[in-house]
Design an enzyme around this catalytic site. Sequence first.
Site, PDB file in Angstrom:
ATOM      1  N   ASP A 101       0.823  -1.203   0.000  1.00  0.00           N
ATOM      2  CA  ASP A 101       0.000   0.000   0.000  1.00  0.00           C
ATOM      3  C   ASP A 101       0.861   1.259   0.000  1.00  0.00           C
ATOM      4  O   ASP A 101       2.082   1.200   0.163  1.00  0.00           O
ATOM      5  CB  ASP A 101      -1.036  -0.024   1.132  1.00  0.00           C
ATOM      6  CG  ASP A 101      -0.433   0.130   2.513  1.00  0.00           C
ATOM      7  OD1 ASP A 101       0.393   1.037   2.717  1.00  0.00           O
ATOM      8  OD2 ASP A 101      -0.802  -0.638   3.415  1.00  0.00           O
ATOM      9  N   TYR A 102       0.219   2.388  -0.165  1.00  0.00           N
ATOM     10  CA  TYR A 102       0.897   3.671  -0.398  1.00  0.00           C
ATOM     11  C   TYR A 102       1.942   3.991   0.666  1.00  0.00           C
ATOM     12  O   TYR A 102       3.011   4.510   0.364  1.00  0.00           O
ATOM     13  CB  TYR A 102      -0.170   4.768  -0.432  1.00  0.00           C
ATOM     14  CG  TYR A 102       0.300   6.124  -0.900  1.00  0.00           C
ATOM     15  CD1 TYR A 102       0.938   6.294  -2.133  1.00  0.00           C
ATOM     16  CD2 TYR A 102       0.069   7.252  -0.112  1.00  0.00           C
ATOM     17  CE1 TYR A 102       1.338   7.544  -2.566  1.00  0.00           C
ATOM     18  CE2 TYR A 102       0.468   8.507  -0.541  1.00  0.00           C
ATOM     19  CZ  TYR A 102       1.106   8.656  -1.768  1.00  0.00           C
ATOM     20  OH  TYR A 102       1.509   9.897  -2.190  1.00  0.00           O
TER      21      TYR A 102
END
Length: 234
Positions: A101-102
């Site tokens: 994820d980011y």
Amino acid sequence: MRLQKYMADCAVASRRASEQLILQGRVAINGVTVTELGTKVNEGDKVTFDGNVIKPVKKRVYIMLNKPDKVMSTVSDPEGRTTVLDLIEEKTRLYPVGRLDYHTEGLILLVNDGDVAYHLTHPKFEIEKEYLVTIQGEISREEVLKLQSGVIIDGQKTAPSKVRVTEVTDHTTSLSVIIHEGRNRQVRKMFEAINKKVIHLTRFRHGELVLTGLKPGQWRYLNDEEITYLENLK
């Protein structure tokens, strides 16, 4: 050959990601748009993705990247954010194996080999992924056992995992977490399920591939031993 495998061999995307592209109506065979996942590609067929002809790649490329924070682990981003492909200098069409994820850092592979991507990411092969997790505060033995046996995230119980405490400070606890599933934001959600806040998350192992010698944002080609490991997965 199934269309999604053909697309993976053409380095368009992994098999599972290619399935989504097919369902979106972005793939055609001999000029006819295809949206059925079971469609076969025969010798001599002309396959296009977004109107461009695609063909199987001949040279296999395998890259390990230490993904920094605030980088998308996708080929492109509609919001214009930096992606993992923006960080490497390689002209071959590549795609990430799995996702981080980011805000998660660490090991991510960029390849043009659909079979390798498939065997590393499909749940049935149970390839381990190891993370270093730092949480706020303490964690009890009972909470560790709960993570190990499985917790409910998104309405479904996680598979058993390996969890151990590696360091404790006055305000934080660090743990090694080993899973073989690949559900969306799984590790973060596992800790949310026991009311723990993750303040740092890094993946440093995928199967037998270990992140060593790379600072965030740095990358390298896999060595012969690592490539042999990937080839033996097929």
